[in-house]
Scaffold this active site. Sequence first.
Site, PDB file in Angstrom:
ATOM      1  N   TYR A 158     -47.243  -6.082 -44.859  1.00 17.04           N
ATOM      2  CA  TYR A 158     -48.029  -6.671 -46.036  1.00 17.04           C
ATOM      3  C   TYR A 158     -46.877  -7.832 -46.652  1.00 17.04           C
ATOM      4  CZ  TYR A 158     -51.599  -3.110 -46.098  1.00 17.04           C
ATOM      5  OH  TYR A 158     -52.473  -2.342 -45.628  1.00 17.04           O
ATOM      6  N   PRO A 196     -63.629   0.385 -50.878  1.00 10.53           N
ATOM      7  CA  PRO A 196     -64.552   1.133 -51.497  1.00 10.53           C
ATOM      8  C   PRO A 196     -65.657   0.282 -52.201  1.00 10.53           C
ATOM      9  CG  PRO A 196     -62.609   1.362 -52.539  1.00 10.53           C
ATOM     10  CD  PRO A 196     -62.081   0.741 -51.517  1.00 10.53           C
ATOM     11  N   VAL A 197     -65.073  -0.746 -52.651  1.00  4.83           N
ATOM     12  CA  VAL A 197     -65.977  -1.668 -53.400  1.00  4.83           C
ATOM     13  C   VAL A 197     -66.388  -2.912 -52.337  1.00  4.83           C
ATOM     14  CG1 VAL A 197     -65.344  -1.052 -55.706  1.00  4.83           C
ATOM     15  CG2 VAL A 197     -64.308  -2.953 -54.283  1.00  4.83           C
ATOM     16  N   GLY A 208     -65.583  -6.470 -53.105  1.00  8.32           N
ATOM     17  CA  GLY A 208     -66.110  -6.954 -54.479  1.00  8.32           C
ATOM     18  C   GLY A 208     -67.547  -7.022 -54.660  1.00  8.32           C
ATOM     19  N   LEU A 253     -69.378  -4.387 -54.824  1.00  8.55           N
ATOM     20  CA  LEU A 253     -69.925  -2.822 -55.530  1.00  8.55           C
ATOM     21  C   LEU A 253     -69.027  -3.192 -56.887  1.00  8.55           C
ATOM     22  CD1 LEU A 253     -70.175  -0.293 -52.721  1.00  8.55           C
ATOM     23  CD2 LEU A 253     -72.052  -1.635 -54.097  1.00  8.55           C
TER      24      LEU A 253
END
Length: 307
Positions: free
Chosen positions: A51, A199-200, A203, A205
């Site tokens: 990263y 998890p989303v 974006g 969710l």
Amino acid sequence: MNKRQIGKSDLFASEIGLGCMSIGVEEAHAVRIIDEAIDSGINYLDTADLYDQGLNEEFVGKAIKGKRQDLILATKVGNRFERGKEGWSWDPSKKHIMNAIKESLRRLQTDYIDLYQLHGGTMEDHIDETIDAFEALKQEGVIRYYGISSIRPNVIQEYVKRSSIISVMMQYSILDRRPEEQVLPLLEENQISVLARGPVAKGFLTERSFNPSKEALFSKGYLDYSSEELKSIVTRIRNSCDGRSLTEIGLRYILQSSTVSSVIAGASNVEQLHANVIAGSSSSLTDDEMKQIRQLTKSAGYAQHRL
């Protein structure tokens, strides 16, 4: 915040972890997000040497001074890069891993990593050599445990059979339920935990899905969902759980699985972080809510790299 055991280890991670990849390249801003995460009850911080070519690890190292003993620090290895030059190459060799850990420890300003993860993996790798490197680092005491970050069921199965991994980081969300077919049962049977990323679902969710300015978000679809399918399904998911935000629904759905130890949510600002913490700290979904979500979404397994 509630905590869950990672595999059979003595690590207990907050149900919401901080994925540090999105904290940016401005030090004060990045450190503030990490500080707020820790103050909010998050004890799991996930970074990687790749990263921002190590800059992310440096920011994490600066932010956790004086707090190290209270945190689960996770980073990743396997991508060889040269700072200041574009690109990277895949290198899961023992030689690279044994050298890369030294640089990660230096950047993170610590003498040990709680969870060291292979940042990928293929069936063509010399898997036993990679495992030998991790086991050697455990013996040296510079890592406490190791895991892999992969969405390939066949690669995951090999590490389950051959190694002492405690976790698998993988993409998992309401809109990407592929792990439910093969991977979750395999890991549950072997008492290995999932650390869920994405998890989303880029974006989709989140409440920003309903912002007219974000219309382009849907243009390319997502996995097997077309643009029109996404618009319909995201709306119906929100309506199926009255009174809950989309982020809350998304995070709580993943946490419904006992195989998941922590949902690793990214945050590019403090507001997003707080939204994730609030959503993750809400009540569990009801059986009826879970049933409706599963009826609305696809559960197709992986098309490639199957067991």
